[in-house]
Write a protein that holds these residues in place. Structure first.
Motif, short mmCIF file in Angstrom:
data_model
loop_
_atom_site.label_atom_id
_atom_site.label_comp_id
_atom_site.label_asym_id
_atom_site.label_seq_id
_atom_site.Cartn_x
_atom_site.Cartn_y
_atom_site.Cartn_z
N GLY A 70 9.78 65.43 14.36
CA GLY A 70 10.89 64.50 14.16
C GLY A 70 10.48 63.05 14.31
O GLY A 70 11.33 62.17 14.39
N ARG A 71 9.16 62.80 14.44
CA ARG A 71 8.52 61.49 14.43
C ARG A 71 8.57 60.75 15.75
O ARG A 71 8.26 59.55 15.82
CB ARG A 71 9.07 60.58 13.32
N THR A 72 8.93 61.39 16.86
CA THR A 72 8.79 60.78 18.18
C THR A 72 7.31 60.78 18.56
O THR A 72 6.65 61.82 18.46
CB THR A 72 9.59 61.54 19.23
N VAL A 73 6.80 59.64 19.02
CA VAL A 73 5.37 59.51 19.28
C VAL A 73 5.08 59.56 20.77
O VAL A 73 5.58 58.72 21.55
CB VAL A 73 4.82 58.20 18.68
N PHE A 74 4.28 60.53 21.18
CA PHE A 74 3.70 60.56 22.51
C PHE A 74 2.45 59.68 22.50
O PHE A 74 1.60 59.80 21.61
CB PHE A 74 3.27 61.97 22.91
N THR A 75 2.30 58.82 23.52
CA THR A 75 1.13 57.96 23.66
C THR A 75 0.37 58.35 24.92
O THR A 75 0.99 58.63 25.96
CB THR A 75 1.54 56.49 23.73
N ALA A 76 -0.94 58.38 24.85
CA ALA A 76 -1.77 58.80 25.98
C ALA A 76 -1.80 57.74 27.07
O ALA A 76 -1.92 56.55 26.79
CB ALA A 76 -3.18 59.10 25.51
N SER A 77 -1.69 58.20 28.31
CA SER A 77 -1.94 57.36 29.49
C SER A 77 -3.12 57.98 30.22
O SER A 77 -3.03 59.10 30.72
CB SER A 77 -0.72 57.31 30.40
N GLY A 78 -4.24 57.27 30.22
CA GLY A 78 -5.47 57.82 30.78
C GLY A 78 -6.33 58.39 29.67
O GLY A 78 -5.91 58.54 28.52
N THR A 79 -7.57 58.71 30.00
CA THR A 79 -8.53 59.22 29.02
C THR A 79 -8.86 60.68 29.31
O THR A 79 -8.48 61.23 30.34
CB THR A 79 -9.82 58.39 29.05
N GLY A 80 -9.57 61.28 28.37
CA GLY A 80 -10.00 62.67 28.56
C GLY A 80 -9.07 63.69 27.98
O GLY A 80 -9.31 64.89 28.09
N ILE A 81 -7.96 63.24 27.33
CA ILE A 81 -7.08 64.17 26.64
C ILE A 81 -7.76 64.56 25.33
O ILE A 81 -8.11 63.70 24.53
CB ILE A 81 -5.70 63.55 26.37
N THR A 82 -7.96 65.84 25.10
CA THR A 82 -8.71 66.31 23.94
C THR A 82 -7.83 67.18 23.04
O THR A 82 -6.76 67.63 23.44
CB THR A 82 -9.96 67.09 24.36
N TYR A 83 -8.35 67.41 21.83
CA TYR A 83 -7.61 68.19 20.84
C TYR A 83 -8.51 69.24 20.22
O TYR A 83 -9.59 68.92 19.72
CB TYR A 83 -7.07 67.27 19.75
N THR A 84 -8.09 70.50 20.29
CA THR A 84 -8.73 71.57 19.55
C THR A 84 -8.05 71.63 18.20
O THR A 84 -6.88 71.99 18.10
CB THR A 84 -8.59 72.92 20.28
N SER A 85 -8.77 71.24 17.15
CA SER A 85 -8.16 71.00 15.84
C SER A 85 -7.37 72.21 15.35
O SER A 85 -7.85 73.34 15.34
CB SER A 85 -9.24 70.66 14.82
N GLY A 86 -6.14 71.95 14.95
CA GLY A 86 -5.27 73.00 14.45
C GLY A 86 -4.68 73.89 15.51
O GLY A 86 -3.99 74.87 15.19
N GLN A 87 -4.88 73.56 16.77
CA GLN A 87 -4.40 74.44 17.83
C GLN A 87 -3.68 73.74 18.97
O GLN A 87 -2.48 73.95 19.14
CB GLN A 87 -5.56 75.27 18.42
N SER A 88 -4.36 72.92 19.77
CA SER A 88 -3.76 72.53 21.03
C SER A 88 -4.32 71.23 21.57
O SER A 88 -5.45 70.83 21.27
CB SER A 88 -3.98 73.63 22.08
N VAL A 89 -3.50 70.58 22.40
CA VAL A 89 -3.85 69.37 23.12
C VAL A 89 -4.07 69.72 24.58
O VAL A 89 -3.24 70.40 25.20
CB VAL A 89 -2.74 68.32 22.98
#
Length: 250
Positions: free
Chosen positions: A60-79
């Protein structure tokens, strides 16, 4: 997607097929839908030059923005939120302090040692907001000022589940409920159950946020959604949808 996705019936499925919505179903069809963030949508996740997640945009276009580093993404699956890093959006979708609410997450976590790793929070303080947590081997919980409602059975490490935190409008803190992969959880303990939320700040967070919490531990999300609604049929449709899509047991 992880094992079980796209097979039509989730791992551990026990519900009659007639109660599972078809693969074309989306939570966006529901009355009260606010937004959902989908890890299978590669275009929804933005990374920096070091492969850290910077934003995760909802359907629905609401944007989550990262606070801090080290957040990773497994492509096509999960944050993956390693803790204490978290994601936040400056919104509450116009909701009042004490709304009807269904918050669902397809998530997993390693073995936990802390009592309260915050899954999500609506509001900007640890007291008068609405929030859900997961902790060590004993509980899933609603979290709030001067208390919490801890519910079992025990948490299970390293297994994908769909968890639904839900409550009626104008409910007390002690009236919040939780479903885990199709099963309503039972109360283990409760403190200060008669309080009610009063915070109306425009803040939605995924992962740890509140200063003074136990150390936030790693949580991994394939999907996360928020609806201004609360009924069993809705919850069963969401569970059926995540079973079709992600292979979560129901």
């Amino acid at each position: 997607m992880f094992v079980g996705a796209g097979v039509g019936v989730g791992i551990g499925h026990t519900r009659p097929l007639g109660l599972i919505p078809p693969p074309s179903y989306s939570p966006a069809e529901e009355t009260g839908y606010l937004d959902n963030w989908d890890g299978s949508d590669v275009s929804s996740v933005a990374l920096d030059g070091s492969s850290n997640v910077t934003t995760w945009t909802g359907q629905g276009r609401t944007v989550f923005t990262a606070s801090g580093t080290g957040i990773t993404y497994t492509s096509g699956q999960s944050v993956v939120l390693p803790g204490p890093a978290y994601l936040s959006a400056a919104t509450r979708f116009g909701l009042a302090a004490n709304p009807a609410l269904t918050v669902y997450a397809v998530f997993r976590h390693p073995a936990l040692t802390e009592l309260d790793s915050r899954v999500w929070q609506l509001g900007d303080d640890g007291g008068n907001s609405l929030a859900g947590g997961v902790g060590d081997t004993t509980n899933y919980s609603w979290r709030y000022d001067g208390g919490n409602r801890q519910m079992g059975p025990a948490t299970v490490a390293n297994q994908w589940r769909v968890i639904i935190f839900h409550r009626a409008a104008d409910a007390t803190y002690g009236e919040g409920n939780i479903r885990l992969s199709g099963t309503p959880l039972t109360e283990n303990s409760v403190g200060n159950p008669t309080g009610v939320p009063t915070n109306v700040a425009d803040l939605l967070t995924l992962g740890g946020y509140v200063v003074g919490l136990d150390a936030q531990e790693q949580l991994e999300f394939a999907e996360f959604g928020v609806l201004n609604a609360n009924d069993t049929a809705l919850h069963e449709r969401i569970e059926g949808y995540t079973s079709w899509k992600w292979g979560t047991p129901v």
